[in-house]
Design a protein around this motif. Structure first.
Motif, PDB file in Angstrom:
ATOM      1  N   THR A  94       7.423 -11.003  -4.486  1.00 39.13           N
ATOM      2  CA  THR A  94       7.332  -9.541  -4.480  1.00 39.13           C
ATOM      3  C   THR A  94       7.748  -8.971  -5.832  1.00 39.13           C
ATOM      4  O   THR A  94       7.067  -8.096  -6.378  1.00 39.13           O
ATOM      5  N   ILE A 146       5.315  -6.779  -8.358  1.00 39.11           N
ATOM      6  CA  ILE A 146       5.599  -5.456  -8.940  1.00 39.11           C
ATOM      7  C   ILE A 146       5.505  -5.530 -10.468  1.00 39.11           C
ATOM      8  O   ILE A 146       4.968  -4.623 -11.113  1.00 39.11           O
ATOM      9  N   ASN A 148       1.767   3.073  -3.936  1.00 43.41           N
ATOM     10  CA  ASN A 148       3.088   3.320  -3.365  1.00 43.41           C
ATOM     11  C   ASN A 148       3.923   2.041  -3.380  1.00 43.41           C
ATOM     12  O   ASN A 148       3.471   0.988  -2.937  1.00 43.41           O
ATOM     13  N   ILE A 149       5.136   2.157  -3.880  1.00 47.04           N
ATOM     14  CA  ILE A 149       6.020   0.990  -4.001  1.00 47.04           C
ATOM     15  C   ILE A 149       6.429   0.468  -2.615  1.00 47.04           C
ATOM     16  O   ILE A 149       6.423  -0.740  -2.375  1.00 47.04           O
ATOM     17  N   GLY A 150       6.761   1.347  -1.696  1.00 50.05           N
ATOM     18  CA  GLY A 150       7.145   0.913  -0.349  1.00 50.05           C
ATOM     19  C   GLY A 150       6.025   0.142   0.337  1.00 50.05           C
ATOM     20  O   GLY A 150       6.244  -0.928   0.908  1.00 50.05           O
ATOM     21  N   VAL A 162       5.667  -3.314  -1.385  1.00 46.03           N
ATOM     22  CA  VAL A 162       6.736  -4.249  -1.030  1.00 46.03           C
ATOM     23  C   VAL A 162       6.571  -4.720   0.411  1.00 46.03           C
ATOM     24  O   VAL A 162       6.688  -5.906   0.708  1.00 46.03           O
ATOM     25  N   ARG A 163       6.277  -3.804   1.327  1.00 46.39           N
ATOM     26  CA  ARG A 163       6.059  -4.184   2.729  1.00 46.39           C
ATOM     27  C   ARG A 163       4.986  -5.266   2.846  1.00 46.39           C
ATOM     28  O   ARG A 163       5.138  -6.235   3.576  1.00 46.39           O
ATOM     29  N   PHE A 217      13.055   0.954   3.217  1.00 43.16           N
ATOM     30  CA  PHE A 217      11.644   1.216   2.973  1.00 43.16           C
ATOM     31  C   PHE A 217      11.353   2.713   2.834  1.00 43.16           C
ATOM     32  O   PHE A 217      10.456   3.101   2.086  1.00 43.16           O
ATOM     33  N   LEU A 261      11.905   3.420  -0.781  1.00 42.91           N
ATOM     34  CA  LEU A 261      10.802   2.883  -1.591  1.00 42.91           C
ATOM     35  C   LEU A 261       9.521   3.690  -1.414  1.00 42.91           C
ATOM     36  O   LEU A 261       8.733   3.835  -2.357  1.00 42.91           O
ATOM     37  N   ASP A 262       9.305   4.220  -0.217  1.00 47.47           N
ATOM     38  CA  ASP A 262       8.110   5.027   0.057  1.00 47.47           C
ATOM     39  C   ASP A 262       8.046   6.297  -0.792  1.00 47.47           C
ATOM     40  O   ASP A 262       6.982   6.883  -0.940  1.00 47.47           O
ATOM     41  N   TYR A 312       8.425   6.445  -3.951  1.00 45.08           N
ATOM     42  CA  TYR A 312       8.077   6.136  -5.340  1.00 45.08           C
ATOM     43  C   TYR A 312       6.699   5.493  -5.450  1.00 45.08           C
ATOM     44  O   TYR A 312       6.254   4.793  -4.548  1.00 45.08           O
TER      45      TYR A 312
END
Length: 145
Positions: free
Chosen positions: A7, A11, A75-77, A80-81, A120, A123-124, A126
């Motif tokens: 992950t 990124i 979206n970063i969240g 990552v998810r 999360f 993170l959502d 960003y």
């Protein structure tokens, strides 16, 4: 929460690719050299990012990768998810292992679930664009012109 290297590297690939001028492709070779990550491992990550619709790949001698959408839409969240896809914080989250003996009566799973959801939610908030705001310094650090 400890993210997998997969992950983290995903990124980094997005950040590096997002720093490229609009019509310039990034290569796995240059990303590998910049971050000292195996090209083979990066190939798997780029393949996954492509499946997620985050990067487009161009095959061939002059091929490479580019973002599939503007950085403000990544979206970063969500990223990552999808790259984590099995966020196991404690053993009782993992359905594939033997359950802890106290799992049926323990509240720990619910507490960690709440904490993971909060993680999360942050993170959502960003996008990739938020990660590349200091572009001059990032370019210097990554050896980009």
């Amino acid at each position: 929460m400890n993210l997998k290297k997969y992950t983290d590297y995903g990124i980094r690939v997005l950040i590096f690719t997002g720093m490229k001028p609009k019509n310039e492709l990034a290569s796995i070779k240059e990303i590998s050299e910049t971050f000292a990550i195996s090209k083979h491992h990066l190939g798997k990550i780029v393949f996954e990012l492509s499946k997620l619709g985050l990067v487009d790949t161009v095959r061939g001698r002059n091929g490479g990768i580019q973002l599939a959408m503007p950085p403000e839409e990544i979206n970063i969240g969500h990223t990552v998810r999808n790259l984590e896809n099995d966020a196991v914080v404690v053993e009782c989250f993992d359905k594939g292992t033997n359950q802890c003996v106290i799992s049926p009566a323990c509240n720990l799973k619910h507490v960690f679930s709440e904490a993971l959801n909060a993680f999360f939610q942050v993170l959502d908030q960003y996008t990739l664009k938020d990660m590349i705001v200091n572009d001059k310094r990032l370019r210097e650090l990554m050896g980009m012109r």
